[in-house]
Design a protein around this motif. Structure first.
Motif, short mmCIF file in Angstrom:
data_model
loop_
_atom_site.label_atom_id
_atom_site.label_comp_id
_atom_site.label_asym_id
_atom_site.label_seq_id
_atom_site.Cartn_x
_atom_site.Cartn_y
_atom_site.Cartn_z
N GLY A 163 1.75 8.48 9.68
CA GLY A 163 1.00 9.57 10.30
C GLY A 163 0.92 10.78 9.39
O GLY A 163 -0.14 11.42 9.27
N ASP A 171 -7.91 9.84 11.02
CA ASP A 171 -7.70 10.59 12.26
C ASP A 171 -6.96 9.73 13.29
O ASP A 171 -6.03 10.19 13.95
CB ASP A 171 -9.03 11.07 12.84
CG ASP A 171 -9.72 12.11 11.97
OD1 ASP A 171 -9.03 12.77 11.17
OD2 ASP A 171 -10.95 12.27 12.11
N GLY A 172 -7.38 8.48 13.42
CA GLY A 172 -6.72 7.57 14.36
C GLY A 172 -5.28 7.28 13.96
O GLY A 172 -4.40 7.18 14.81
N ILE A 174 -3.30 9.30 12.36
CA ILE A 174 -2.50 10.49 12.68
C ILE A 174 -2.06 10.43 14.14
O ILE A 174 -0.89 10.64 14.46
CB ILE A 174 -3.32 11.78 12.41
CG1 ILE A 174 -3.58 11.96 10.92
CG2 ILE A 174 -2.59 13.00 12.98
CD1 ILE A 174 -4.61 13.02 10.60
N VAL A 175 -3.00 10.13 15.02
CA VAL A 175 -2.69 10.07 16.45
C VAL A 175 -1.70 8.93 16.74
O VAL A 175 -0.70 9.14 17.44
CB VAL A 175 -3.98 9.91 17.28
CG1 VAL A 175 -3.66 9.66 18.74
CG2 VAL A 175 -4.87 11.14 17.12
N ALA A 176 -1.97 7.75 16.18
CA ALA A 176 -1.08 6.61 16.44
C ALA A 176 0.29 6.81 15.82
O ALA A 176 1.31 6.52 16.47
CB ALA A 176 -1.72 5.33 15.91
N GLY A 180 1.65 10.78 16.90
CA GLY A 180 1.68 10.80 18.36
C GLY A 180 2.66 9.78 18.91
O GLY A 180 3.40 10.06 19.85
#
Length: 165
Positions: free
Chosen positions: A11, A44-45, A47-49, A52
């Motif tokens: 991430g 971006d995905g 980072i979230v996965a 997050g």
């Protein structure tokens, strides 16, 4: 290596890549093409996965199995951006055909057409270092991070004890 550390690693890597791309765009004036934007979406995905998922695991909303699934998703997204970067690098080196939306004619005549808009082509590298464009570096580094993350997650690669806790 524990899943939460791999999640933070992947991430944070994607976050650094997005911040780097934004620095090149807004700090140095290297405008992104359409394919450059395509490479940002998987980051971006990831980072979230990654981040997050690590946060949700830290506050005990998800368990280790769910975190492991999110880390694999983040690694898949990083591999996806690497493949898009490799494709764009091939297009820049004229070894493959790019999408007509950013390698063909740039203007379609219309009533509200802005002729002063900058033209950013996908088949022309806006910046190079040692012969590689940003897309080429994204391919090399993201592929390496995806492989390293997979090796750490499957425990095929062991790091010193302090990192493994």
């Amino acid at each position: 290596m524990r899943e939460n550390k791999v999640a933070i690693l992947v991430g944070s890597y994607s976050l650094a890549m997005i911040l780097g791309a934004l620095f090149f765009q807004y700090g140095l004036g290297v405008l992104p093409c359409e394919m450059c934007h395509w490479q940002r979406w998987p980051h971006d995905g990831a980072i979230v996965a990654g981040l997050g998922g690590a946060l949700l695991y830290l506050v005990r909303v998800i368990d280790r199995d769910a975190l492991r699934l999110l880390v694999w998703l983040a690694l898949l997204l990083i591999l996806t951006t690497a493949l898009i970067g490799g494709y764009q690098a091939l297009v820049e080196w004229k070894l493959g055909a790019g999408p007509s939306s950013c390698t063909g004619p740039r203007f379609v005549l219309g009533a509200s057409m802005n002729l002063n808009a900058p033209v950013v082509r996908c088949d022309v590298a806006s910046w190079r270092l040692f012969g590689l464009s940003l897309a080429g570096y994204n391919f090399l580094i993201s592929t390496s991070v995806a492989v390293l993350g997979a090796l750490l997650l499957t425990k095929a690669l062991r790091l010193p004890y302090a990192w493994a806790r």
